[in-house]
Scaffold this motif. Structure first.
Motif, mmCIF file in Angstrom:
data_model
loop_
_atom_site.group_PDB
_atom_site.id
_atom_site.type_symbol
_atom_site.label_atom_id
_atom_site.label_comp_id
_atom_site.label_asym_id
_atom_site.label_seq_id
_atom_site.Cartn_x
_atom_site.Cartn_y
_atom_site.Cartn_z
ATOM 1 N N VAL A 85 -8.330 13.372 4.689
ATOM 2 C CA VAL A 85 -7.393 12.637 5.538
ATOM 3 C C VAL A 85 -6.165 12.378 4.759
ATOM 4 O O VAL A 85 -6.200 12.122 3.566
ATOM 5 C CB VAL A 85 -7.985 11.250 5.982
ATOM 6 C CG1 VAL A 85 -7.036 10.489 6.651
ATOM 7 C CG2 VAL A 85 -9.180 11.560 6.558
ATOM 8 N N PRO A 86 -4.997 12.619 5.425
ATOM 9 C CA PRO A 86 -3.535 12.571 4.708
ATOM 10 C C PRO A 86 -3.184 10.883 4.501
ATOM 11 O O PRO A 86 -3.848 10.191 4.877
ATOM 12 C CB PRO A 86 -2.690 12.785 6.073
ATOM 13 C CG PRO A 86 -3.399 13.377 6.866
ATOM 14 C CD PRO A 86 -4.883 13.147 6.770
ATOM 15 N N ALA A 87 -2.647 10.909 3.322
ATOM 16 C CA ALA A 87 -2.441 9.575 2.459
ATOM 17 C C ALA A 87 -2.109 8.529 3.654
ATOM 18 O O ALA A 87 -2.341 7.368 3.556
ATOM 19 C CB ALA A 87 -1.886 9.617 1.198
ATOM 20 N N MET A 93 -5.102 3.435 8.310
ATOM 21 C CA MET A 93 -6.568 3.219 8.497
ATOM 22 C C MET A 93 -7.456 1.969 7.725
ATOM 23 O O MET A 93 -8.129 1.240 8.332
ATOM 24 C CB MET A 93 -7.728 4.516 8.741
ATOM 25 C CG MET A 93 -7.268 5.318 9.406
ATOM 26 S SD MET A 93 -8.448 6.880 9.542
ATOM 27 C CE MET A 93 -9.788 6.393 8.301
ATOM 28 N N LEU A 94 -7.053 1.835 6.665
ATOM 29 C CA LEU A 94 -7.705 0.988 5.573
ATOM 30 C C LEU A 94 -6.944 -0.069 5.290
ATOM 31 O O LEU A 94 -7.337 -1.112 4.533
ATOM 32 C CB LEU A 94 -8.201 1.831 4.218
ATOM 33 C CG LEU A 94 -9.050 2.981 4.438
ATOM 34 C CD1 LEU A 94 -9.469 3.685 3.114
ATOM 35 C CD2 LEU A 94 -10.483 2.495 5.142
ATOM 36 N N GLY A 95 -5.630 -0.249 5.606
ATOM 37 C CA GLY A 95 -4.627 -1.127 5.400
ATOM 38 C C GLY A 95 -4.453 -1.396 4.032
ATOM 39 O O GLY A 95 -4.238 -2.461 3.591
ATOM 40 N N VAL A 96 -4.264 -0.120 3.339
ATOM 41 C CA VAL A 96 -3.887 -0.303 1.872
ATOM 42 C C VAL A 96 -2.471 0.148 1.826
ATOM 43 O O VAL A 96 -2.028 0.955 2.638
ATOM 44 C CB VAL A 96 -4.819 0.653 0.832
ATOM 45 C CG1 VAL A 96 -6.108 0.057 0.776
ATOM 46 C CG2 VAL A 96 -4.590 2.060 1.467
ATOM 47 N N ALA A 101 -3.089 4.930 -1.431
ATOM 48 C CA ALA A 101 -3.675 5.917 -0.721
ATOM 49 C C ALA A 101 -3.064 7.169 -1.427
ATOM 50 O O ALA A 101 -4.190 8.289 -1.407
ATOM 51 C CB ALA A 101 -3.189 6.064 0.775
ATOM 52 N N VAL A 102 -2.018 7.638 -1.676
ATOM 53 C CA VAL A 102 -1.525 8.753 -2.406
ATOM 54 C C VAL A 102 -2.191 8.960 -3.722
ATOM 55 O O VAL A 102 -2.683 10.126 -4.197
ATOM 56 C CB VAL A 102 0.242 8.625 -2.434
ATOM 57 C CG1 VAL A 102 0.438 9.928 -3.570
ATOM 58 C CG2 VAL A 102 0.734 8.881 -1.166
ATOM 59 N N GLN A 103 -2.439 7.875 -4.430
ATOM 60 C CA GLN A 103 -3.159 7.746 -5.755
ATOM 61 C C GLN A 103 -4.649 8.398 -5.597
ATOM 62 O O GLN A 103 -5.329 9.179 -6.325
ATOM 63 C CB GLN A 103 -3.097 6.575 -6.528
ATOM 64 C CG GLN A 103 -1.674 6.288 -6.979
ATOM 65 C CD GLN A 103 -1.841 4.948 -7.555
ATOM 66 O OE1 GLN A 103 -2.603 3.954 -7.275
ATOM 67 N NE2 GLN A 103 -0.439 4.543 -8.315
ATOM 68 N N TRP A 104 -5.312 7.803 -4.588
ATOM 69 C CA TRP A 104 -6.597 8.105 -4.323
ATOM 70 C C TRP A 104 -6.562 9.445 -3.936
ATOM 71 O O TRP A 104 -7.662 10.574 -4.184
ATOM 72 C CB TRP A 104 -7.202 7.338 -3.136
ATOM 73 C CG TRP A 104 -7.600 6.041 -3.490
ATOM 74 C CD1 TRP A 104 -7.554 5.390 -4.577
ATOM 75 C CD2 TRP A 104 -7.897 4.855 -2.419
ATOM 76 N NE1 TRP A 104 -7.932 4.216 -4.543
ATOM 77 C CE2 TRP A 104 -8.085 3.913 -3.291
ATOM 78 C CE3 TRP A 104 -7.778 5.043 -1.150
ATOM 79 C CZ2 TRP A 104 -8.569 2.391 -2.484
ATOM 80 C CZ3 TRP A 104 -8.178 3.912 -0.694
ATOM 81 C CH2 TRP A 104 -8.311 2.478 -1.193
ATOM 82 N N GLN A 105 -5.686 10.013 -3.186
ATOM 83 C CA GLN A 105 -5.503 11.419 -2.613
ATOM 84 C C GLN A 105 -5.600 12.740 -3.780
ATOM 85 O O GLN A 105 -6.050 13.438 -4.184
ATOM 86 C CB GLN A 105 -4.552 11.566 -1.422
ATOM 87 C CG GLN A 105 -4.732 12.965 -0.839
ATOM 88 C CD GLN A 105 -3.971 13.020 0.306
ATOM 89 O OE1 GLN A 105 -2.833 12.775 0.369
ATOM 90 N NE2 GLN A 105 -4.619 13.546 1.403
#
Length: 126
Positions: A85-87, A93-96, A101-105
């Protein structure tokens, strides 16, 4: 976690094996309080205080007892999601924060282009 929204709850669609287990849990759940009945509780996992859900710490303890490591499994699920899923969507979606989200990706070597391609191939409902 409690919600301050007054919007009516939206149904959650669960896959068949999980849906059966959740229905069974709802039918057999027991709260620890002396006030009210499980049918009165809006929570899937009623807690020890009336009107309150079971706390995260107690749920974690129960999962550990049956051999599930919630922190590790949560991380695995998040990184798997980040590969698909795009960051920007993940963050929403997750409220982060978008940076998280970019770091996770990046850590999961996710490529949102595959997500875009998948969405473009979906058929539109009629």
């Amino acid at each position: 976690m409690t919600s301050t929204s007054t919007a009516p709850p939206s149904p959650v669609v669960l896959p068949t094996p999980l849906a059966s287990l959740v229905r069974e849990l709802v039918a057999t759940r027991r709260g620890k309080t002396k006030i009210g009945t499980p049918e009165d509780a809006p929570w899937l996992f009623p807690g020890g205080q009336p009107g309150r859900p079971l706390g995260d710490d107690r749920i974690g303890q129960r999962l550990h007892k049956i051999g599930i490591g919630p922190k590790q499994d949560r991380s695995t699920a998040l990184f798997t999601l980040a590969t698909e899923v795009p960051a920007a969507i993940l963050a929403r979606m997750l409220g982060v924060h978008i940076k998280v989200a970019v770091q996770w990706q990046q850590a999961s070597a996710g490529d949102w282009a595959t997500y875009a391609a998948d969405v473009s191939r979906r058929t539109r409902p009629t």
